[in-house]
Design an enzyme around this catalytic site. Structure first.
Site, PDB file in Angstrom:
ATOM      1  N   GLU A 150       0.815  -1.208   0.000  1.00 48.78           N
ATOM      2  CA  GLU A 150       0.000   0.000   0.000  1.00 48.78           C
ATOM      3  C   GLU A 150       0.856   1.268   0.000  1.00 48.78           C
ATOM      4  O   GLU A 150       0.571   2.214  -0.712  1.00 48.78           O
ATOM      5  CB  GLU A 150      -0.915  -0.010   1.232  1.00 48.78           C
ATOM      6  CG  GLU A 150      -1.960   1.082   1.155  1.00 48.78           C
ATOM      7  CD  GLU A 150      -2.419   1.532   2.526  1.00 48.78           C
ATOM      8  OE1 GLU A 150      -2.140   0.841   3.509  1.00 48.78           O
ATOM      9  OE2 GLU A 150      -3.038   2.602   2.590  1.00 48.78           O
ATOM     10  N   ASP A 151       1.886   1.297   0.805  1.00 49.47           N
ATOM     11  CA  ASP A 151       2.612   2.548   1.047  1.00 49.47           C
ATOM     12  C   ASP A 151       3.941   2.684   0.328  1.00 49.47           C
ATOM     13  O   ASP A 151       4.577   3.730   0.408  1.00 49.47           O
ATOM     14  CB  ASP A 151       2.866   2.721   2.553  1.00 49.47           C
ATOM     15  CG  ASP A 151       1.579   2.982   3.317  1.00 49.47           C
ATOM     16  OD1 ASP A 151       0.596   3.385   2.669  1.00 49.47           O
ATOM     17  OD2 ASP A 151       1.564   2.775   4.546  1.00 49.47           O
TER      18      ASP A 151
END
Ligand code: MN
Length: 716
Positions: A76-77
């Protein structure tokens, strides 16, 4: 922050065969990928996944879970892809990380409908692999622990979501410790004042009580030792949040909540649990309705323990939980305790029936809000446990009815249920189920869900199914009902009823079809008389309508006076003089019962008991109701009362029954065998009695008889 070798050692301490190399690689991978990213606390971002992994080692999770926890935010990051994770760490880890990433993507959005959507994704992800939920909960726990670094608005939103969704989920899978910590932090964020004042009050009580908890523990330890039971006793105050919840639910003040202390007796085996219980109950007063045996009937999340409430040592109201060491382990760690490192295989969805049920509700809900409402109810309610005739255990929220039970088995069973036998007895569908009830659902293909049910069902699943059905079928019902009303009315007035007549007056009612007219009548938007007058404009008001109109005129006083003046015996007060009256066959009212009169079409006034089910039919016709009461003279004559009796199928039983009734001066006027098995008869018995008092005496006498296993007034 947990160092790399510390984490690896933690995992190896409970799983010597853990994949050390993969753990090391995952640790380094997370550090590298998150690089210079910072948390709102100012800490390096990678400290977060490492702490989450650390939390999971407390539950002794397998290496795949620990590795997935380390990697849970990388896709996600950072620039990491699921493919990359798959190549480096294998399919299992990749699919868990994928599930967690999908969740995180939508989590950033706020608002109620998004919350519901998050929840849906969470359920879908975890129905694939329950480890997604375990990691998600650890992730949420660490975020809550570091919540004070965030902006107030975000803190509120995250806390609310935690209380609404994550804490109940933690409870549902039995992670008691995680649930409590999530709740406490969220509670202190959302209701700071309430939280602080409960904590202050607890501190005060602790000082006042000069440490009452250790005293009680010592006494309980002595009780066990004196009786030769090996046990370890611990005690604690309940958490501020659970105290607050109880205050909300019971509308009680803190002072009234006397049982804020809970004690635990942990013993070696199941036999000792019941021995310990025996010691406690023989020495201390038990508080009614506080005893629960989750050992013989475990909760669906696997929780086992005995709970009891007593007036314990120091004359204090306390709760005591008795369980074995193994049960304790499962109670604190829940699913995670089963998910030991050795059982590295997938947990099949079928073991988590409730996940499926939540998904099913979701499919039937009209909108996300309705869904969230239904599922919230589902998760918060306490449970009762009932059995199918085959002995399958069905866990339901407290106050559930046979209809809830039917829907819990299957939607089609719920949709077609017509009745239920509870412990072998036919009981109304609105009966509230009790722990341990055996429930047999009676079904009929002709039956459909009724709006009435919505008033008493409590499970989200039943509510959603009934609403869906009703939405689709309401109009059909109104049409049938409206047609019936019109046909009856025309017939009672000796007028021809034909569709042709109705077609001519469609526009009077802004209707496009005859069905529209029926539906309007059925729904009560138009009365039958409106339609009749439109079809036969020249028709004069019938006697009945005049009577109905006239009822509103005379006051009760006048009616009474008139009756007395005439010197007629006054059996029932509140009637219109000269009007025919009869006692309804559905409820057999007796002097002493509270009664109500219904003006019928052509048969005068029917007297019903005030709780007669049939009255619901007249709910929308207040003009037909008469406020009546028994007159003094009613007590002189005989009336018929009807009893439902379950009688042993043994020689002489029927003779015993009629003797007992005769001895109470009751006269059997009719007897009807409704149902017969090898061991018992079910009878409907009509008995001539003077009043309700006499019938009650008969019931009491029959209850005491050994041939009668059940007796009550019959009601429809
Ligand atoms: Mn995270």
């Amino acid at each position: 922050m947990l160092r790399q070798y510390e984490l690896v050692e933690l995992v190896k301490s409970y799983d010597p065969d853990a994949d050390e190399d993969a753990l090391n690689r995952a640790y380094v991978f997370a550090m590298k990928k998150h690089g210079a990213q910072l948390r709102e606390s100012g800490d390096p971002y990678y400290s977060h996944p490492i702490e989450v992994a650390g939390i999971l080692t407390k539950f002794k999770l397998d290496s795949a879970s620990i590795i997935a926890a380390l990697l849970h935010d990388t896709v996600e990051d950072t620039d990491t892809t699921v493919e990359e994770v798959r190549q480096l760490f294998g399919d299992q880890v990749a699919s868990i990380v994928d599930g967690l990433t999908k969740l995180a993507m939508i989590e950033q959005k706020s608002g109620n409908s998004k919350q519901a959507e998050n929840f849906r994704k969470l359920l879908l992800a975890m129905s694939e692999d329950i480890r997604v939920l375990l990691i998600k909960l650890a992730d949420r726990l660490h975020n809550m622990r570091t919540l004070h670094f965030c902006k107030p608005e975000k803190r509120m939103r995250i806390s609310k979501e935690t209380l609404d969704i994550y804490a109940p989920l933690a409870e549902r899978i039995g992670m008691q410790e995680v649930k409590s910590e999530l709740e406490e932090i969220a509670f202190s964020e959302l209701h700071k004042e309430a939280h602080d004042s409960i904590v202050a009050r607890l501190n005060f009580l602790r000082e006042q009580g000069s440490n009452i908890v250790p005293k009680i523990i010592r006494q309980l330890e002595k009780d066990m030792k004196d009786n030769g039971i090996k046990a370890s006793v611990s005690g604690r105050e309940k958490t501020p949040y659970s105290i607050w919840r109880k205050m909300q639910q019971k509308n009680a003040s803190f002072e009234q909540l006397s049982d804020i202390m809970a004690f635990r007796i942990i013993v070696d085996d199941i036999g000792s649990c019941y021995q310990a219980l025996g010691v406690i109950h023989s020495k201390y007063h038990m508080i009614p309705r506080r005893f629960k045996d989750y050992i013989s009937t475990p909760k669906p999340n696997g929780y086992k323990s005995i709970h009891t409430g007593v007036i314990g040592p120091e004359n204090t109201r306390i709760e005591i939980q008795i369980r074995t060491t193994e049960m304790h382990e499962i109670a604190e760690k829940g699913v995670a305790a089963h998910w030991a490192y050795k059982q590295g295989q997938r947990v099949e969805g079928k073991n988590f029936r409730w996940i499926r049920e939540l998904l099913e509700i979701l499919e039937q809900a009209q909108n996300p809000e309705e869904f969230l409402e239904n599922t919230k109810l589902e998760m918060y309610n306490d449970q009762v446990f009932c059995f199918t005739p085959k002995g399958d255990l069905i866990g339901l929220p407290i106050n559930s009815t046979p209809v809830d039970f039917a829907y819990a088995i299957h939607s089609s069973v719920g949709d077609s249920c017509v009745g239920a036998k509870i412990n072998g007895e036919i009981r109304p569908l609105r009966t509230i189920l009790q722990n341990g009830d055996q429930v047999e659902v009676l079904t009929s293909k002709a039956q459909h869900p009724s709006t009435e049910w919505e008033r008493f069902v409590v499970t989200g699943k039943a509510k959603a199914a009934i609403r869906r059905y009703v939405r689709a079928h309401k109009r059909d019902q109104f049409i049938t009902l409206g047609q019936e009303i019109l046909e009856r009315l025309f017939k009672s007035e000796n007028l021809e009823f034909s569709e042709k007549g109705l077609i001519n007056v469609l526009q009077n009612f802004e209707a496009d079809s005859i069905d529209d007219v029926y539906a309007k009548v059925g729904e009560g938007l138009v009365t039958g008389w409106d339609v009749l007058k439109a079809v036969y404009p020249a028709y004069k008001q019938s006697k009945l309508e005049k009577v109905v109109k006239a009822i509103k005129v005379p006051s009760l006083k006048k009616v009474l006076k008139k009756g007395k003046d005439k010197g007629e015996p006054l059996k029932i007060k509140g009637l219109i003089p000269g009007m025919a009256v009869h006692y309804a066959g559905c409820c057999h009212p007796l002097p002493g019962d509270r009664i109500v009169g219904i003006v019928t079409t052509g048969k005068g006034v029917a007297v019903h008991t005030i709780d007669c089910k049939l009255l619901e039919k007249f709910a929308n016709e207040p003009e037909r109701w008469l406020d009546i009461a028994w007159g003094d003279d009613a007590y002189g004559e005989t009336h018929v009362g009807r009893l439902k009796i379950m009688l042993s199928n043994e020689p002489g039983a029927l003779g015993d029954l009629s003797n007992l009734i005769a001895r109470c001066n009751g006269n059997i006027s009719n007897l009807n065998i409704v149902y017969r098995t090898v061991s018992y008869f079910e009878l409907l018995v009509d008995i001539e009695v003077k009043d309700i008092k006499q019938l009650s005496e008969i019931i009491d006498v029959l209850k005491a008889s050994k041939v009668v296993s059940y007796v009550a007034r019959a009601a429809q």
